[in-house]
Design a protein around this motif. Sequence first.
Motif, PDB file in Angstrom:
ATOM      1  N   THR A 124       0.733  -1.038   0.037  1.00  0.00           N
ATOM      2  CA  THR A 124      -0.009  -0.266  -0.215  1.00  0.00           C
ATOM      3  C   THR A 124       1.014   1.340   0.006  1.00  0.00           C
ATOM      4  O   THR A 124       0.641   2.119  -0.784  1.00  0.00           O
ATOM      5  N   PHE A 125       1.809   1.246   1.046  1.00  0.00           N
ATOM      6  CA  PHE A 125       2.475   2.656   1.131  1.00  0.00           C
ATOM      7  C   PHE A 125       1.747   3.732   1.286  1.00  0.00           C
ATOM      8  O   PHE A 125       1.668   4.906   0.616  1.00  0.00           O
ATOM      9  N   ASP A 126       0.761   3.411   1.920  1.00  0.00           N
ATOM     10  CA  ASP A 126      -0.378   4.651   2.092  1.00  0.00           C
ATOM     11  C   ASP A 126      -0.222   5.497   3.499  1.00  0.00           C
ATOM     12  O   ASP A 126      -0.784   6.495   3.493  1.00  0.00           O
ATOM     13  N   GLU A 127       0.245   4.918   4.393  1.00  0.00           N
ATOM     14  CA  GLU A 127       0.369   5.476   5.949  1.00  0.00           C
ATOM     15  C   GLU A 127       1.521   5.451   6.614  1.00  0.00           C
ATOM     16  O   GLU A 127       2.230   4.317   6.633  1.00  0.00           O
ATOM     17  N   ILE A 128       1.948   6.604   7.168  1.00  0.00           N
ATOM     18  CA  ILE A 128       2.957   6.310   8.239  1.00  0.00           C
ATOM     19  C   ILE A 128       2.668   6.175   9.518  1.00  0.00           C
ATOM     20  O   ILE A 128       1.720   6.581  10.018  1.00  0.00           O
ATOM     21  N   ARG A 129       3.251   4.990  10.186  1.00  0.00           N
ATOM     22  CA  ARG A 129       2.660   4.532  11.525  1.00  0.00           C
ATOM     23  C   ARG A 129       3.816   4.776  12.459  1.00  0.00           C
ATOM     24  O   ARG A 129       4.790   4.404  12.030  1.00  0.00           O
ATOM     25  N   PRO A 130       3.386   4.992  13.784  1.00  0.00           N
ATOM     26  CA  PRO A 130       4.208   5.321  15.018  1.00  0.00           C
ATOM     27  C   PRO A 130       4.904   3.682  15.326  1.00  0.00           C
ATOM     28  O   PRO A 130       3.885   2.912  15.188  1.00  0.00           O
ATOM     29  N   VAL A 131       5.973   3.601  15.604  1.00  0.00           N
ATOM     30  CA  VAL A 131       6.544   2.471  16.259  1.00  0.00           C
ATOM     31  C   VAL A 131       6.522   2.710  17.663  1.00  0.00           C
ATOM     32  O   VAL A 131       7.235   3.448  18.302  1.00  0.00           O
ATOM     33  N   THR A 132       5.717   2.217  18.370  1.00  0.00           N
ATOM     34  CA  THR A 132       5.081   2.441  19.919  1.00  0.00           C
ATOM     35  C   THR A 132       6.077   1.612  20.816  1.00  0.00           C
ATOM     36  O   THR A 132       6.330   1.951  22.077  1.00  0.00           O
ATOM     37  N   PHE A 133       6.816   0.719  20.366  1.00  0.00           N
ATOM     38  CA  PHE A 133       7.786  -0.102  21.133  1.00  0.00           C
ATOM     39  C   PHE A 133       8.715   0.871  21.968  1.00  0.00           C
ATOM     40  O   PHE A 133       8.752   0.719  23.189  1.00  0.00           O
ATOM     41  N   PHE A 134       9.196   1.734  21.355  1.00  0.00           N
ATOM     42  CA  PHE A 134      10.393   2.597  22.100  1.00  0.00           C
ATOM     43  C   PHE A 134       9.708   3.516  23.062  1.00  0.00           C
ATOM     44  O   PHE A 134      10.407   3.643  24.436  1.00  0.00           O
ATOM     45  N   THR A 135       8.663   4.325  22.435  1.00  0.00           N
ATOM     46  CA  THR A 135       7.926   5.173  23.652  1.00  0.00           C
ATOM     47  C   THR A 135       7.335   4.494  24.688  1.00  0.00           C
ATOM     48  O   THR A 135       7.408   4.999  26.041  1.00  0.00           O
ATOM     49  N   GLU A 136       6.935   3.363  24.379  1.00  0.00           N
ATOM     50  CA  GLU A 136       6.175   2.445  25.722  1.00  0.00           C
ATOM     51  C   GLU A 136       7.239   2.023  26.723  1.00  0.00           C
ATOM     52  O   GLU A 136       7.038   1.955  27.874  1.00  0.00           O
ATOM     53  N   ASN A 137       8.779   1.747  26.209  1.00  0.00           N
ATOM     54  CA  ASN A 137       9.708   1.589  27.192  1.00  0.00           C
ATOM     55  C   ASN A 137      10.366   2.598  27.494  1.00  0.00           C
ATOM     56  O   ASN A 137      11.616   2.347  27.977  1.00  0.00           O
ATOM     57  N   ASN A 138      10.092   3.797  27.272  1.00  0.00           N
ATOM     58  CA  ASN A 138      10.980   5.028  27.466  1.00  0.00           C
ATOM     59  C   ASN A 138      12.199   4.905  27.035  1.00  0.00           C
ATOM     60  O   ASN A 138      13.318   5.348  27.702  1.00  0.00           O
ATOM     61  N   LEU A 139      12.309   4.847  25.612  1.00  0.00           N
ATOM     62  CA  LEU A 139      13.718   4.575  24.974  1.00  0.00           C
ATOM     63  C   LEU A 139      13.775   5.723  24.230  1.00  0.00           C
ATOM     64  O   LEU A 139      12.771   5.901  23.244  1.00  0.00           O
ATOM     65  N   PHE A 140      14.864   6.510  24.074  1.00  0.00           N
ATOM     66  CA  PHE A 140      15.375   7.554  23.155  1.00  0.00           C
ATOM     67  C   PHE A 140      16.144   6.927  21.845  1.00  0.00           C
ATOM     68  O   PHE A 140      17.307   6.425  22.234  1.00  0.00           O
ATOM     69  N   VAL A 141      15.407   7.004  20.734  1.00  0.00           N
ATOM     70  CA  VAL A 141      16.426   6.257  19.612  1.00  0.00           C
ATOM     71  C   VAL A 141      17.183   7.246  18.959  1.00  0.00           C
ATOM     72  O   VAL A 141      16.636   8.280  18.515  1.00  0.00           O
ATOM     73  N   GLU A 142      18.443   7.138  18.888  1.00  0.00           N
ATOM     74  CA  GLU A 142      19.359   8.021  18.466  1.00  0.00           C
ATOM     75  C   GLU A 142      19.629   7.895  16.788  1.00  0.00           C
ATOM     76  O   GLU A 142      19.753   8.777  15.972  1.00  0.00           O
ATOM     77  N   ARG A 143      19.628   6.273  16.417  1.00  0.00           N
ATOM     78  CA  ARG A 143      20.154   6.207  15.161  1.00  0.00           C
ATOM     79  C   ARG A 143      19.314   4.972  14.649  1.00  0.00           C
ATOM     80  O   ARG A 143      18.919   4.034  15.379  1.00  0.00           O
TER      81      ARG A 143
END
Length: 615
Positions: A124-143
């Motif tokens: 589809t390539f129709d929708e940008i979706r959030p990846v909730t794993f990192f916010t749920e686990n209080n992780l800040f992704v740098e790269r």
Amino acid sequence: MSSSEFPLFVAGQPYQFNFLVDQKKSNLPNWSELTKIENAKEIRKIVTGEEPNCLVWKATNKLELYIKKEKMKQFTIENEEIKNISSGCFSYLILTESGKVYSLARSEECGASEIPLSDPEKSTFDEIRPVTFFTENNLFVERIFMGGHSNYFLCDNGQLYGNGDNNLGQLGKGSAIHIQIPTLISENVSRVFVSIQGNHFFFIKNNNKLYASGCNTDGQLGIYNSRNQNIPKEVTGLKFDVSDILDLKLANRSSVIITKSAGKAYSCGHKNHNGDGEESRVSFGEIPTLSNKKIIQIYAGYFCYLVFTWDYQVFGWNFSKRYYLTNQYPNQGRFWTKPLQINLPKYFQKSNLNLILKKYTISNGPHSFFLYPKYNKPLIEDFKILFKSNKFYDSEIIINNSTNQQNKISIPVHKLLLELRTGLKLETIEKIINETQIKQEDFISFLKWIYFDQISTENQKLVEKIFKNLSLSFPPSKNKTLGQDLIKLYKDENSKKFSLLIKKNNIQENQENEKEEDFEEIKVHKLILLARSGLYRALFEFTTDKNINKIQDYSGKSKESLQILIKYFYTDKIELIGNENQDIDLTIEELSDSIEYYQLNEDSFFVEKLMKLKK
């Protein structure tokens, strides 16, 4: 040739991106100019996956997706600023400045809490979706990093997570074939290197050890055998320190390391892919053909490599005859296995080949390479770092929107910068802000102009109101940019209250009983050192004396070289400082390690500017 001052180019396999060029062309035998992507100078990055589609990042939070036989799709991530984008076979990852991750996938059945490694049958390539794993686990992704069907996430605490295919050990998690939810791979990780094919990867741990995992059938892990590695194993026996690795690029059956100090190329893997062309290697060895070249940039596709040298030459190997043609194509079958000089678009004549390094960047997918104008404003990026850090502010603006003392809000600022850009005293600014009842969020939007010239369209009217209240012209003129104001600051010697101390030439290092007269001073603004150098941010962060007004420079560089570097910090230019007897070669040698030593924001113009100084 388009009317664009700096056109875009692509080269790749015939079926890939001919829909973005002249529709009459049936293939891309060499570099072709892109005509379907507009506003080239707004492009931050282009990434592409396995199929003929590419994602283009423009502005702070805008994306354009180009797909064969479909119209271009546009996406905006609301209330976020994009930090980076990455591509796999059938999906893309988007990382924002707030440490959040989003996915754009070619699948209708991807869950919001996982990274979709999608089925092309359900695209589809129709929708940008959030990846909730990192916010749920209080992780800040740098790269973020993506292989063919495997994804890697490096967090600010040094934890490396991954998910996706692991059938060859490319996630380093034992024998599991597929891992849906991101799982911890290793801790204390500082750098990660992933192959586009996605069959193997490397990472640096504790800043001094290199580990590898995944497919190793051709020795591409450099661990002295050709057995697949399901868990990370340390790479030993290198002829250089791990800290000397400039870059490490991985193709399908090989890996190549470029060193910082000498620009040497070391490779391992299959003989037809490792640049040697003679024998396969199970450990890293120098590529003979490039032994007399200093390499400063490297790129890799599924099988091919492209390298740029100090003197603006471009070499490549393992390209097909059908594209990236050279004038000396060897009779070696479908691919050539040793580095040969690469022809570039006619736009880059020999006299201005340095434009490649100065004003262009390259990004690539499995089979295609894009060449497009570089969006590189290190000065702006440096002041963004300063703006976002809460460690180095020296003053504050108190906003009082109520008679209640508890409703007073303190906004930290750098006094010198605020007064420089507005021409007003800090007390005056605070008084006007309170008299006109400016809200906190609106004043912060105004501060984004102060620090990095950003005026968002969403808050433009409110920022314009603040400009008028402070008697500033709106919109700001070309002479009222951050760069222009810093040039004025550089010329204002009376306002420089901080000193860099360097030992005089006749004073030996480590001499006991150092005296004040043993040192010379270079006057500078502390603000500039904080903004432009990660080294000085670290030094000032851990000093116990916050009012310190001088610091010793231990680099061993001459006063003349340091003066040139300081001027660059203010003006973004490398120029001589009025010394006709200066040894230019010595100066260039002294400045050549400045990016690493002073921890400068990655500035690919720096080398070109040094070469221009030499000329």
